[in-house]
Design an enzyme around this catalytic site. Structure first.
Site, PDB file in Angstrom:
ATOM      1  N   SER A  59       0.815  -1.212   0.000  1.00 56.11           N
ATOM      2  CA  SER A  59       0.000   0.000   0.000  1.00 56.11           C
ATOM      3  C   SER A  59       0.850   1.264   0.000  1.00 56.11           C
ATOM      4  CB  SER A  59      -0.932   0.011   1.216  1.00 56.11           C
ATOM      5  OG  SER A  59      -1.916  -0.986   1.122  1.00 56.11           O
ATOM      6  N   GLN A  60       0.252   2.337  -0.505  1.00 59.16           N
ATOM      7  CA  GLN A  60       0.840   3.672  -0.452  1.00 59.16           C
ATOM      8  C   GLN A  60       1.152   4.033   1.006  1.00 59.16           C
ATOM      9  OE1 GLN A  60      -2.157   6.550  -1.241  1.00 59.16           O
ATOM     10  NE2 GLN A  60      -0.729   8.221  -1.651  1.00 59.16           N
TER      11      GLN A  60
END
EC number: 2.1.1.77
Length: 208
Positions: A59-60
């Protein structure tokens, strides 16, 4: 002393509204480049999601920080993560609480994550190959549950594994997804919508 790239990311996260310094310190302490393929190491500290194989992503950093912040963790929190993936979110949690339980349906990803966590001397994590929709009933109840893939609706099993006052944070939806926070109050579940997001789907039942 953190590197210039790490400091730039932390400054960006603060500008995006991340306020919990414990969460930011955990992100600074975990070398994100250790959780991506060599081809993506130069992008590891960019504020973007990256592929990790098997149709999954890491994930970011903003989303990792946001979801972790929403859990309102204390060092004593009992935490379940659904979707171990690369192990990056797991490592962030392991820096913040005494023990993390994490479930992953793809065996190869589970093995890789365990190796990475061991190499970083993070031994306060238990991982399990299983269906994330079902949580980890044998280790319940949990003070906090985080889901790193999106089911079309909130899994009932995860809500029932929350302790009193516990918090569940997860993306929900198919074409349109929203980050939700669920808080257990007695027999009730209070659900708040946080923001629009985009995650890979949480696959039900099918182990790989």
């Amino acid at each position: 002393m953190v590197s210039r790239r790490v400091q730039a990311l932390l400054d960006q996260l603060r500008a995006q509204g991340i306020q919990d310094e414990q969460v930011l310190n955990a992100l600074a302490a975990v070398p994100r480049e250790k959780f991506v393929d060599e081809a993506f190491e130069q992008k590891a500290w960019d504020n973007i999601a990256l592929p990790i194989g098997q149709g999954q992503t890491i994930s970011q950093p903003y989303m990792v920080a946001r979801m972790t912040e929403l859990l309102e963790l204390t060092p004593q929190s009992r935490v379940l993560e659904t979707g171990t993936g690369s192990g990056y979110q797991t490592a962030i949690l392991a820096h913040l609480v005494q023990h993390v339980c994490s479930v992953e349906r793809i065996k190869g990803l589970q093995w890789q994550a365990r190796r990475r966590l061991k190499n970083l001397d993070l031994h306060n994590v238990s991982t399990r190959h299983g269906d994330g929709w079902q949580g980890w009933q044998a280790r319940a109840p949990f003070d906090a549950i985080i889901v790193t893939a999106a089911p079309p609706e909130i899994p009932t099993a995860l809500m029932t594994q929350l302790d009193e006052g516990g918090i569940l944070v997860l993306p929900v939806g198919e074409e349109h997804q929203y980050l939700k926070r669920v808080r257990r109050r007695g027999g009730e579940f209070i659900i708040d919508t946080v923001e629009a997001v985009r995650f890979v789907p949480l696959v039900k039942g099918e182990l790989a």
